[in-house]
Motif scaffolding. Sequence first.
Motif, PDB file in Angstrom:
ATOM      1  N   ARG A  32       1.502 -13.464  13.572  1.00 36.97           N
ATOM      2  CA  ARG A  32       1.472 -12.852  12.247  1.00 36.97           C
ATOM      3  C   ARG A  32       1.576 -11.341  12.360  1.00 36.97           C
ATOM      4  NH1 ARG A  32      -1.957 -10.321   8.927  1.00 36.97           N
ATOM      5  NH2 ARG A  32      -3.936 -10.762   9.989  1.00 36.97           N
ATOM      6  N   TYR A  33       2.470 -10.769  11.543  1.00 36.72           N
ATOM      7  CA  TYR A  33       2.682  -9.323  11.513  1.00 36.72           C
ATOM      8  C   TYR A  33       2.093  -8.705  10.250  1.00 36.72           C
ATOM      9  CZ  TYR A  33       6.106  -9.474  15.337  1.00 36.72           C
ATOM     10  OH  TYR A  33       6.730  -9.626  16.555  1.00 36.72           O
ATOM     11  N   MET A  34       1.624  -7.468  10.401  1.00 33.68           N
ATOM     12  CA  MET A  34       1.262  -6.633   9.258  1.00 33.68           C
ATOM     13  C   MET A  34       1.594  -5.197   9.634  1.00 33.68           C
ATOM     14  SD  MET A  34      -1.159  -4.315   7.992  1.00 33.68           S
ATOM     15  CE  MET A  34      -2.827  -4.601   8.564  1.00 33.68           C
ATOM     16  N   PHE A  35       2.250  -4.477   8.731  1.00 33.57           N
ATOM     17  CA  PHE A  35       2.588  -3.080   8.964  1.00 33.57           C
ATOM     18  C   PHE A  35       1.762  -2.219   8.030  1.00 33.57           C
ATOM     19  CE2 PHE A  35       5.469   0.626   8.034  1.00 33.57           C
ATOM     20  CZ  PHE A  35       5.259   1.265   9.256  1.00 33.57           C
ATOM     21  N   LYS A  36       1.118  -1.191   8.599  1.00 37.50           N
ATOM     22  CA  LYS A  36       0.190  -0.357   7.833  1.00 37.50           C
ATOM     23  C   LYS A  36       0.608   1.105   7.895  1.00 37.50           C
ATOM     24  CE  LYS A  36      -3.670   1.122   9.672  1.00 37.50           C
ATOM     25  NZ  LYS A  36      -5.033   1.166  10.251  1.00 37.50           N
ATOM     26  N   ILE A  37       0.506   1.787   6.754  1.00 36.96           N
ATOM     27  CA  ILE A  37       0.649   3.243   6.707  1.00 36.96           C
ATOM     28  C   ILE A  37      -0.521   3.801   5.894  1.00 36.96           C
ATOM     29  CG2 ILE A  37       2.132   5.214   6.210  1.00 36.96           C
ATOM     30  CD1 ILE A  37       4.461   3.303   5.847  1.00 36.96           C
ATOM     31  N   ARG A  38      -1.159   4.843   6.421  1.00 35.33           N
ATOM     32  CA  ARG A  38      -2.202   5.541   5.666  1.00 35.33           C
ATOM     33  C   ARG A  38      -1.629   6.862   5.149  1.00 35.33           C
ATOM     34  NH1 ARG A  38      -8.608   6.230   6.827  1.00 35.33           N
ATOM     35  NH2 ARG A  38      -9.012   8.024   5.499  1.00 35.33           N
ATOM     36  N   PHE A  39      -1.831   7.117   3.869  1.00 37.39           N
ATOM     37  CA  PHE A  39      -1.298   8.300   3.216  1.00 37.39           C
ATOM     38  C   PHE A  39      -2.432   9.234   2.783  1.00 37.39           C
ATOM     39  CE2 PHE A  39       1.739   4.879   2.415  1.00 37.39           C
ATOM     40  CZ  PHE A  39       2.939   5.469   2.802  1.00 37.39           C
ATOM     41  N   ASN A  40      -2.234  10.524   3.008  1.00 42.24           N
ATOM     42  CA  ASN A  40      -3.170  11.554   2.555  1.00 42.24           C
ATOM     43  C   ASN A  40      -2.566  12.281   1.361  1.00 42.24           C
ATOM     44  OD1 ASN A  40      -3.386  12.359   6.020  1.00 42.24           O
ATOM     45  ND2 ASN A  40      -4.763  10.996   4.938  1.00 42.24           N
ATOM     46  N   PRO A  41      -3.230  12.316   0.204  1.00 43.29           N
ATOM     47  CA  PRO A  41      -2.677  13.023  -0.956  1.00 43.29           C
ATOM     48  C   PRO A  41      -2.647  14.524  -0.725  1.00 43.29           C
ATOM     49  CG  PRO A  41      -4.942  12.377  -1.389  1.00 43.29           C
ATOM     50  CD  PRO A  41      -4.566  11.754  -0.077  1.00 43.29           C
ATOM     51  N   GLN A  42      -1.677  15.177  -1.326  1.00 45.22           N
ATOM     52  CA  GLN A  42      -1.557  16.626  -1.240  1.00 45.22           C
ATOM     53  C   GLN A  42      -1.664  17.283  -2.617  1.00 45.22           C
ATOM     54  OE1 GLN A  42      -1.341  18.158   1.889  1.00 45.22           O
ATOM     55  NE2 GLN A  42      -1.796  16.027   2.444  1.00 45.22           N
ATOM     56  N   VAL A  43      -1.905  16.482  -3.648  1.00 43.45           N
ATOM     57  CA  VAL A  43      -2.083  16.997  -5.001  1.00 43.45           C
ATOM     58  C   VAL A  43      -3.357  16.376  -5.576  1.00 43.45           C
ATOM     59  CG1 VAL A  43       0.401  17.239  -5.375  1.00 43.45           C
ATOM     60  CG2 VAL A  43      -0.756  15.126  -6.084  1.00 43.45           C
ATOM     61  N   ARG A  44      -3.837  16.953  -6.664  1.00 41.00           N
ATOM     62  CA  ARG A  44      -4.982  16.365  -7.346  1.00 41.00           C
ATOM     63  C   ARG A  44      -4.580  15.023  -7.930  1.00 41.00           C
ATOM     64  NH1 ARG A  44      -9.042  19.618 -11.437  1.00 41.00           N
ATOM     65  NH2 ARG A  44     -10.801  18.188 -11.196  1.00 41.00           N
ATOM     66  N   GLN A  45      -5.374  13.992  -7.695  1.00 36.54           N
ATOM     67  CA  GLN A  45      -5.020  12.632  -8.114  1.00 36.54           C
ATOM     68  C   GLN A  45      -5.469  12.403  -9.560  1.00 36.54           C
ATOM     69  OE1 GLN A  45      -6.821  11.793  -4.223  1.00 36.54           O
ATOM     70  NE2 GLN A  45      -5.655   9.890  -4.254  1.00 36.54           N
ATOM     71  N   ARG A  46      -4.765  13.017 -10.459  1.00 37.27           N
ATOM     72  CA  ARG A  46      -5.162  12.960 -11.866  1.00 37.27           C
ATOM     73  C   ARG A  46      -3.972  12.572 -12.740  1.00 37.27           C
ATOM     74  NH1 ARG A  46      -9.150  17.350 -14.319  1.00 37.27           N
ATOM     75  NH2 ARG A  46     -10.532  15.974 -13.104  1.00 37.27           N
ATOM     76  N   LEU A  47      -4.122  11.466 -13.484  1.00 37.62           N
ATOM     77  CA  LEU A  47      -3.132  11.023 -14.470  1.00 37.62           C
ATOM     78  C   LEU A  47      -1.726  10.942 -13.876  1.00 37.62           C
ATOM     79  CD1 LEU A  47      -4.442  13.066 -17.544  1.00 37.62           C
ATOM     80  CD2 LEU A  47      -4.859  10.651 -17.034  1.00 37.62           C
ATOM     81  N   LEU A  48      -1.626  10.323 -12.717  1.00 41.54           N
ATOM     82  CA  LEU A  48      -0.355  10.212 -12.013  1.00 41.54           C
ATOM     83  C   LEU A  48       0.395   8.931 -12.353  1.00 41.54           C
ATOM     84  CD1 LEU A  48      -1.618  11.371  -8.494  1.00 41.54           C
ATOM     85  CD2 LEU A  48      -0.278  12.719 -10.126  1.00 41.54           C
ATOM     86  N   TRP A  49      -0.214   8.054 -13.137  1.00 45.79           N
ATOM     87  CA  TRP A  49       0.334   6.740 -13.428  1.00 45.79           C
ATOM     88  C   TRP A  49       0.857   6.701 -14.859  1.00 45.79           C
ATOM     89  CZ3 TRP A  49      -4.744   8.128 -12.895  1.00 45.79           C
ATOM     90  CH2 TRP A  49      -5.580   7.948 -13.997  1.00 45.79           C
ATOM     91  N   ASP A  50       1.263   5.526 -15.317  1.00 47.87           N
ATOM     92  CA  ASP A  50       1.692   5.328 -16.703  1.00 47.87           C
ATOM     93  C   ASP A  50       0.438   5.265 -17.572  1.00 47.87           C
ATOM     94  OD1 ASP A  50       2.732   4.541 -19.127  1.00 47.87           O
ATOM     95  OD2 ASP A  50       3.139   2.481 -18.490  1.00 47.87           O
ATOM     96  N   THR A  51       0.210   6.295 -18.355  1.00 51.00           N
ATOM     97  CA  THR A  51      -1.047   6.417 -19.118  1.00 51.00           C
ATOM     98  C   THR A  51      -0.937   5.915 -20.552  1.00 51.00           C
ATOM     99  OG1 THR A  51      -0.473   8.681 -19.750  1.00 51.00           O
ATOM    100  CG2 THR A  51      -1.773   8.390 -17.742  1.00 51.00           C
ATOM    101  N   THR A  52       0.167   5.252 -20.893  1.00 49.29           N
ATOM    102  CA  THR A  52       0.342   4.823 -22.284  1.00 49.29           C
ATOM    103  C   THR A  52      -0.716   3.818 -22.724  1.00 49.29           C
ATOM    104  OG1 THR A  52       1.950   3.160 -21.551  1.00 49.29           O
ATOM    105  CG2 THR A  52       2.820   5.289 -22.279  1.00 49.29           C
ATOM    106  N   ASP A  53      -1.357   3.143 -21.776  1.00 47.21           N
ATOM    107  CA  ASP A  53      -2.401   2.175 -22.131  1.00 47.21           C
ATOM    108  C   ASP A  53      -3.787   2.686 -21.772  1.00 47.21           C
ATOM    109  OD1 ASP A  53      -2.031   2.061 -19.374  1.00 47.21           O
ATOM    110  OD2 ASP A  53      -2.499  -0.091 -19.259  1.00 47.21           O
TER     111      ASP A  53
END
Length: 279
Positions: free
Chosen positions: A198-219
């Motif tokens: 069984r395979y699994m590929f992993k990447i860890r990401f470090n944010p470089q901006v403030r994590q605020r309202l980055l998604w679809d906020t219509t709901d």
Amino acid sequence: MEETEKKTSGTTRQLLSSVQMARFVARGAVRLDAVVPPEMNAEALHVLAAGVPEVPYGTPLSKAFAQGTFVDRLLELPQVAGALHSLVGPGPSVDHHAVHTREPHEGQAQPLHADAIIDVRPDAFDVQLMYYPQEVTLEMGGTLSVPGSHLRRINETDTGRYQNLRGQDRLVCPAGTVVFLHHGIWHGGRRNDSDILRYMFKIRFNPQVRQRLLWDTTDLDDPQVRTELDAHFPWYEQATGRLERYNRVLLWRELTGDDAFDLDHWVTRVSNRPQEPAA
């Protein structure tokens, strides 16, 4: 913000919704089933078997994986790109990546753990992408995770003595599934009792901006947002488990900029501060 957002390259991102983000804040994970097409999954088995070239810590994502390579194309898939942007924003850096395998009939499992030393950041988090190119059956030892554990600070394998917790999630999924995890979630690869590597590929990401309202906020005002944030998980203690809701409120306030948001006054009732009496 539109649900589907144009990128400078001309492709699109399918952003997460507010309900999905609230679910991530409560559970510590977002799962995207079968979002990678079959031809890429078949290619992945060869790519992962050969190994993915190392990327130095802190490399900007834009420079980490050469254009057109398998990993670059994986991260350009609309749902994958949208979820990544929703969670860490534009221009994250790569902490590390790894190809993990569980050998057939290997006879042991990973201890339950978190992937870093205690992280004291109250206003930011890293995310880990986990990609499964094969269908993962129960016998294949899919990654086990504990929903709602990510905001309870531990140091790496402090939880290794725990064998099973009520409500734990042992991954069973179709081929091409991608899961994004909060870096603090308790997890571990299970024992592979099948005849299949069984395979699994992993990447860890470090944010470089403030994590605020980055998604679809219509709901953002959808009542389901509060329902997701107020979720209870079976392994929580009656008393200490309440702190998980408190910590979710703090994180949701950071993500939205809404300092008045609360669930049943968990944060509000302890936010008052004594003031000097008026002269």
